[in-house]
Design an enzyme around this catalytic site. Sequence first.
Site, short mmCIF file in Angstrom:
data_model
loop_
_atom_site.label_atom_id
_atom_site.label_comp_id
_atom_site.label_asym_id
_atom_site.label_seq_id
_atom_site.Cartn_x
_atom_site.Cartn_y
_atom_site.Cartn_z
N GLY A 62 42.32 34.33 41.77
CA GLY A 62 40.93 34.38 42.23
C GLY A 62 40.84 34.61 43.73
N HIS A 65 42.79 43.11 45.59
CA HIS A 65 42.75 42.96 44.12
C HIS A 65 42.03 44.15 43.48
CE1 HIS A 65 43.09 38.62 45.39
NE2 HIS A 65 44.03 38.67 44.47
#
Length: 256
Positions: A21, A27
Amino acid sequence: MKVVTHSSELPSACAFVPTMGALHAGHASLFNIAKSLSSHVVASIFINPLQFENPTDLAQYPRTPESDIELAASSGVTHLWLPKSQEIYPEGFERLTADPIGNLFEGAARPGHFDGVVTVVRRLFDLVMPKVAIFGEKDFQQLFLIKKIAHDVEIIAAPTIRENDGLAMSSRNSRLSEAGRSAASIMYRALKTAKSEAELQELLKSEPLFTLDYAVFIDEQTFMPASPDSQKVRALVAGWIDGIRLIDNMAMEVRS
Ligand code: PAF
């Protein structure tokens, strides 16, 4: 994008991006690579307690669920998996030990860290059964060690995504002070400039806010010190700013 909590809801033979996360553009670049490889892109968010040797670091790890869902949905993720701890670590799960290279560099500074990484990644692979998984080169030692346990999954290495001043994107960057954030680009500048290990160390030491842990040239094949026979050489650096551990690496030119 579907948000699911159990692996039984995931498609088979997907492209997989495991994360903890606090998602950022680094990402997003992994999700985009995954999208080019499969119409099913699975991302997981699981903050793995086994890879934190220090409870404060685990407690302080950034948690940004709303913006994570937004970024995943807009970057090609088709299934966002938010597993429960009991699914990843049921009673009697197998704890793996990383290859001995996992005791060097990051592993020396963070004992047990890579055992935790390979244990969770193997569990995630067994539950998702992806055809391919994508990992950033930013965590170069992690990438090397994951390749050793990924017999049945193709591993794709994705280039490091950087801020405008060259600092490698990382969830930890958000914890730096303003002065620390601006000093942190020393890692990129030193990696770009240095022609030898000694020069790399000297450049890094010139930044008063940066405390050097290591700066080494390694052979990418073996992760041992680079030698004149090395085909591919990588410089690895690690240190602290504002008490935050930062790492980076870069491929070095090899003279033939
Ligand atoms: O690189 C990370 O974010 C983590 O180490 C990983 C691979 C998701 C395992 O928890």
